[in-house]
Design a protein around this motif. Structure first.
Motif, short mmCIF file in Angstrom:
data_model
loop_
_atom_site.label_atom_id
_atom_site.label_comp_id
_atom_site.label_asym_id
_atom_site.label_seq_id
_atom_site.Cartn_x
_atom_site.Cartn_y
_atom_site.Cartn_z
N PRO A 165 0.84 -1.21 0.00
CA PRO A 165 0.00 0.00 0.00
C PRO A 165 0.87 1.26 0.00
N ASN A 166 0.45 2.26 -0.75
CA ASN A 166 1.18 3.53 -0.85
C ASN A 166 0.74 4.51 0.24
N THR A 167 0.80 4.05 1.47
CA THR A 167 0.44 4.91 2.60
C THR A 167 1.22 4.48 3.83
N GLN A 168 1.46 5.43 4.71
CA GLN A 168 2.09 5.14 6.00
C GLN A 168 1.05 5.10 7.12
N ASP A 169 -0.19 5.50 6.80
CA ASP A 169 -1.27 5.53 7.79
C ASP A 169 -1.83 4.12 7.96
N ILE A 170 -1.63 3.54 9.13
CA ILE A 170 -2.04 2.17 9.40
C ILE A 170 -3.55 1.99 9.20
N ALA A 171 -4.34 2.98 9.53
CA ALA A 171 -5.80 2.88 9.38
C ALA A 171 -6.22 2.82 7.91
N GLN A 172 -5.41 3.35 6.99
CA GLN A 172 -5.74 3.40 5.57
C GLN A 172 -5.25 2.17 4.78
N ILE A 173 -4.41 1.35 5.39
CA ILE A 173 -3.83 0.21 4.66
C ILE A 173 -4.89 -0.70 4.04
N PRO A 174 -5.96 -1.11 4.75
CA PRO A 174 -6.96 -1.97 4.11
C PRO A 174 -7.60 -1.33 2.88
N TYR A 228 -6.24 0.90 0.89
CA TYR A 228 -5.23 0.94 -0.17
C TYR A 228 -5.01 -0.44 -0.79
N LEU A 229 -5.08 -1.47 0.02
CA LEU A 229 -4.91 -2.83 -0.52
C LEU A 229 -6.11 -3.26 -1.35
N TYR A 230 -7.27 -2.67 -1.10
CA TYR A 230 -8.47 -2.99 -1.87
C TYR A 230 -8.44 -2.33 -3.26
N ASP A 231 -7.74 -1.20 -3.39
CA ASP A 231 -7.69 -0.43 -4.64
C ASP A 231 -6.31 -0.57 -5.27
N LYS A 232 -6.22 -1.25 -6.42
CA LYS A 232 -4.93 -1.49 -7.08
C LYS A 232 -4.24 -0.20 -7.51
N ASN A 233 -4.99 0.87 -7.71
CA ASN A 233 -4.40 2.15 -8.11
C ASN A 233 -3.68 2.83 -6.95
N ARG A 234 -3.88 2.34 -5.74
CA ARG A 234 -3.29 2.97 -4.56
C ARG A 234 -2.24 2.07 -3.91
N GLN A 235 -1.61 1.23 -4.73
CA GLN A 235 -0.59 0.33 -4.21
C GLN A 235 0.49 0.10 -5.25
N SER A 236 1.65 -0.27 -4.79
CA SER A 236 2.74 -0.66 -5.68
C SER A 236 2.76 -2.19 -5.74
N ARG A 237 3.00 -2.70 -6.94
CA ARG A 237 3.00 -4.15 -7.13
C ARG A 237 4.39 -4.59 -7.50
N TYR A 238 4.82 -5.66 -6.90
CA TYR A 238 6.15 -6.21 -7.14
C TYR A 238 6.04 -7.70 -7.44
N ARG A 239 6.98 -8.19 -8.20
CA ARG A 239 7.08 -9.62 -8.45
C ARG A 239 8.38 -10.09 -7.81
N LEU A 240 8.28 -11.07 -6.95
CA LEU A 240 9.43 -11.56 -6.21
C LEU A 240 9.69 -13.03 -6.55
N TRP A 241 10.96 -13.39 -6.63
CA TRP A 241 11.33 -14.79 -6.80
C TRP A 241 11.45 -15.40 -5.41
N THR A 242 10.92 -16.59 -5.26
CA THR A 242 10.99 -17.29 -3.97
C THR A 242 10.91 -18.80 -4.22
N ASN A 243 11.11 -19.55 -3.18
CA ASN A 243 11.03 -21.00 -3.29
C ASN A 243 9.66 -21.48 -2.81
N SER A 244 9.09 -22.39 -3.58
CA SER A 244 7.80 -22.98 -3.23
C SER A 244 8.00 -24.01 -2.11
#
Length: 192
Positions: free
Chosen positions: A20-29, A31-47
């Motif tokens: 989420p593109n916010t530091q306000d803990i109350a706004q995180i949900p 921001y996570l609901y709206d894709k325009n208000r978050q940064s998306r990353y692709r990470l490599w990891t082990n299954s």
């Protein structure tokens, strides 16, 4: 004919993470609901799940006569995970079925020959950092005529891959593939 089987633990795959593109803990949900208000990353990891990869291939050639032969092959390949809910994208990007059926003629009239191959590839699910989705199945035909001159030692080939020019995708996000038409002239040097 051949068969193969692979079993992977700690299989390397990608996962998509949303920040989420916010530091306000109350706004995180919100921001996570709206894709325009978050940064998306692709990470490599082990299954943590086991991954099974297996397949088989069968090739057959049958000589009808001294001048004609039939050929066929079929390839099956797949990747299975023991747990489908780990959120990882394996990016296997491979059709489950590929098959070819062809007829070949050599010296059918003097030094004239030909080859016709009918090709099929099943649809499959494509996963990448750019795009995810289904790649449709495709069917196409390759055709080639060739003639061999004895003196001088020259072979002329005229042909086409995808002679019907049916455009298809081999990957999502990439170009469509159409017909490819060619002529080749080969001169052979003979040493005594």
């Amino acid at each position: 004919a051949d068969l193969y089987y692979n079993l992977y633990s700690n299989f390397i795959a990608q996962i998509e993470a949303s920040v989420p593109n916010t530091q306000d803990i109350a706004q995180i949900p919100a921001y996570l609901y709206d894709k325009n208000r978050q940064s998306r990353y692709r990470l490599w990891t082990n299954s943590k799940t086991l991954v099974h990869n297996y397949g088989a291939e069968l090739d057959v050639r049958y000589m009808l006569s001294k001048h004609f032969s039939l050929s066929a092959n079929a390839i099956f390949q797949t990747l299975r995970k023991t747990n489908q809910n780990d959120g990882l994208e394996d990016g296997f990007n491979t059709p489950q079925w590929i098959s070819n059926v062809g007829i070949n003629g050599n010296n059918i009239y003097r030094k004239l020959g030909f080859n016709v191959t009918f090709k099929y590839q099943s649809s499959y699910y494509w996963q990448s950092f750019l795009i995810n989705g289904n790649v449709p199945s495709n069917f196409n035909v390759d055709f080639m005529l060739h003639y061999v001159f004895a003196r001088p030692s020259i072979t002329i080939k005229v042909g086409a891959a995808n002679i019907l020019n049916n455009y298809y995708y081999s990957i999502l996000g990439g170009p469509q593939i159409g017909g490819f038409y060619y002529t080749t002239l080969t001169y052979s040097l003979k040493y005594d």
